[in-house]
Design an enzyme around this catalytic site. Sequence first.
Site, PDB file in Angstrom:
ATOM      1  N   ASP A   1       8.086  -8.414  -0.362  1.00  7.13           N
ATOM      2  CA  ASP A   1       6.629  -8.496  -0.269  1.00  7.13           C
ATOM      3  C   ASP A   1       6.342  -9.629   0.719  1.00  7.13           C
ATOM      4  OD1 ASP A   1       3.932  -9.036  -0.574  1.00  7.13           O
ATOM      5  OD2 ASP A   1       3.922  -8.865  -2.732  1.00  7.13           O
TER       6      ASP A   1
ATOM      7  N   LYS B   1      -2.887 -11.839   6.212  1.00  6.98           N
ATOM      8  CA  LYS B   1      -2.436 -13.224   6.077  1.00  6.98           C
ATOM      9  C   LYS B   1      -1.725 -13.661   7.357  1.00  6.98           C
ATOM     10  CE  LYS B   1      -2.884 -11.901   1.557  1.00  6.98           C
ATOM     11  NZ  LYS B   1      -3.233 -10.525   1.112  1.00  6.98           N
TER      12      LYS B   1
ATOM     13  N   TYR C   1      -6.879  10.045  17.033  1.00  7.64           N
ATOM     14  CA  TYR C   1      -6.503  10.302  15.648  1.00  7.64           C
ATOM     15  C   TYR C   1      -4.983  10.299  15.481  1.00  7.64           C
ATOM     16  CZ  TYR C   1      -6.430  12.495  11.024  1.00  7.64           C
ATOM     17  OH  TYR C   1      -6.225  12.754   9.688  1.00  7.64           O
TER      18      TYR C   1
ATOM     19  N   HIS D   1      -9.430  -9.301 -13.059  1.00 10.57           N
ATOM     20  CA  HIS D   1      -9.990 -10.563 -12.573  1.00 10.57           C
ATOM     21  C   HIS D   1     -10.966 -10.388 -11.418  1.00 10.57           C
ATOM     22  CE1 HIS D   1      -6.429  -9.899 -10.104  1.00 10.57           C
ATOM     23  NE2 HIS D   1      -6.905 -10.718  -9.209  1.00 10.57           N
TER      24      HIS D   1
ATOM     25  N   PHE E   1       2.792 -10.477  -7.644  1.00  9.42           N
ATOM     26  CA  PHE E   1       1.384 -10.829  -7.545  1.00  9.42           C
ATOM     27  C   PHE E   1       0.535  -9.735  -8.189  1.00  9.42           C
ATOM     28  CE2 PHE E   1      -2.588 -12.115  -5.238  1.00  9.42           C
ATOM     29  CZ  PHE E   1      -2.704 -13.324  -5.886  1.00  9.42           C
ATOM     30  N   ASP E   2      -0.783  -9.961  -8.237  1.00  6.52           N
ATOM     31  CA  ASP E   2      -1.661  -9.136  -9.062  1.00  6.52           C
ATOM     32  C   ASP E   2      -1.630  -7.662  -8.690  1.00  6.52           C
ATOM     33  OD1 ASP E   2      -2.957  -9.607  -6.658  1.00  6.52           O
ATOM     34  OD2 ASP E   2      -4.887 -10.111  -7.553  1.00  6.52           O
TER      35      ASP E   2
ATOM     36  N   ALA F   1       3.647 -10.825   2.722  1.00 10.17           N
ATOM     37  CA  ALA F   1       2.328 -11.262   3.188  1.00 10.17           C
ATOM     38  C   ALA F   1       2.392 -12.597   3.918  1.00 10.17           C
ATOM     39  CB  ALA F   1       1.362 -11.355   2.010  1.00 10.17           C
TER      40      ALA F   1
END
Length: 459
Positions: free
Chosen positions: A215, A258, A72, A450, A124-125, A217
Site C-alpha cells: 500500500d 499523496k 476514451y 468515521h 488503514f481505514d 500512498a
Amino acid sequence: MELPFSESYRIKMVEPIRKSTRTEREGWMADAKYNLFMLKSDEVFIDLLTDSGTGAMSDRQWSALMLGDESYAGARSYENMREAIRRILGFDFFLPTHQGRAAENVLYSAIVHEGDILPGNSHFDTTKGHIEFRRATALDCTIDAAADTQLELPFKGNMDVEKLERVLRSYPAERIPCVVLTITNNTAGGQPVSMQNIREVSALCRRYGVKLQIDSARFAENAYFIKTREAGYADKSIKEIVREIFSYADIMTMSSKKDAIVNMGGFVAFRSEELWRRCQMFCIMNEGFITYGGMSGRDMNALAVGLDEGTEFDYLETRIRQVEHLAHRLDEYGIPYQRPVGGHAVFIDAKRVLTHVPKEEFIAQTLGVELYLEAGIRGVEIGAILADRDPKTRENRYPKLELLRLAIPRRTYTDNHMDVVAAALKNVFDRRERITRGYRITKEHPIMRHFTVELAPAE
C-alpha cells in the site's frame, strides 16, 4: 556562517483564508454533529484533515494538465502515466483508478473472498473496510513498539515478521490472497518501514507462496527515511531506493493524491499479467475503461509528472522538514506525539493529553473538536471511531493508540501556520484538566463510519 534551511520552491499563487470567532465555530461544530469531516471548508482556518489531494501542484504539473489527451481509449496521457510507472516504480502492468480506495476495490474484487485472511502492518481505514466488507479478516502484525508513542525507533512502522510467520503457518496459502505492507504506516502514526523489513516480509511471502501487496500512498516519504536513517542507503538516490522497494512486491496500490502530489488519481500495478487481466473487468465495471479507469487525461498527465517530482530528495526534504518544524514546537510545549515524527503528519497522543475523558467517549475525537474550537484548525481522529465496530460482535473496538492526526498538505502552508497550530494546541493542553467529557454516537454507518458519523456531547 552556515546558511539556514529554506524551501526548494517559491510561491506563484496564493489563496485567502479567513479567521473566525469561537462563537461562530461553536455553532458550526454543532451543525456538523461534532464530526470534523462535516465542516465546510470556509469554516476552517488551517485544514490538516488530510494530506490527500490537498497539496499544491507545480508549474510543470499545471502545464501537463493543458496537454491532457481526453480520448476514451488509448490516450497519450495513459502512455505518459505508464512510462512514469515503469521508469520510477518498475511495474509493467497497471490499471488507473480515481483514487487509492478504488484501486483496493478493483484488486480485492478479484482476489478477496469470504473467510480470507489478510495480514498487514496496521491496515488503514479503507483497506480494512474493503476487506471486512467482503467478510474477510484484516490481521494486524505491526511491531508492538509502535504502541509506545514516546519510544524513539527509526522504523516504528515495521511488520513484526514473527507475528506474520505465525499467521502464514496457521492458514493455507489459498486463504491468504496477499500480505498488505503499508508504507509509511499511517495508522501507527505515519511511521516508516525499513528496507530490511520490506526484504524480510517479501522473503516470507515467497517462502509461503503468498503475494505481497504494498500500500504505497506515501512510498516516497518512506524512501526518504530509508535514505536518512538506514545504513547503506545514504548515497543512493530516492529513485534508486524506490526501485528497490518495489522490486520486492507483487502488487502495489496507490493513492496518488499523496506522494504524486495531485488532487485526484490512483492506480493498482502488477507483476503478473494474468492478475492484471483478471482485474480489468472490475476496473471497467467500477471505474472506466482500462486506459483511463476513472481519471481524466489531464489528471493522468499531472500524475506522471508528480511521480517524478515527488521522488526527488530536495522536494522531500522540504516537505518533511516542515513536519519536523511543527514537532519541534510541540516539544517546546511538552505536548506528546508519536515519536519520532513521521513524514506527512504529526500524531498527537490524545490519551496522554486528555487523561480524564473515558475511552467510551472517544478521546482523540474530543481533542480534535477542542482544537477546532480553539483556533479553527481541523485534524482527524485516528482512534476508536476510525477503528469501527467488530464485524461479528458489533462492539466498539478500542485500539491501543488514540491519535489526533494533523496531516500537512504538500507545498501549501508556511511555517508560520505551523506555529499557529502549535500555539493552539498549547492552549488546549494548558486547560486539559478541565476537559473531562467527550462524545457519544447518535448515528453511524456499519463500515467506515468515521467519515459520516454523527455525535453529541456525552451527558
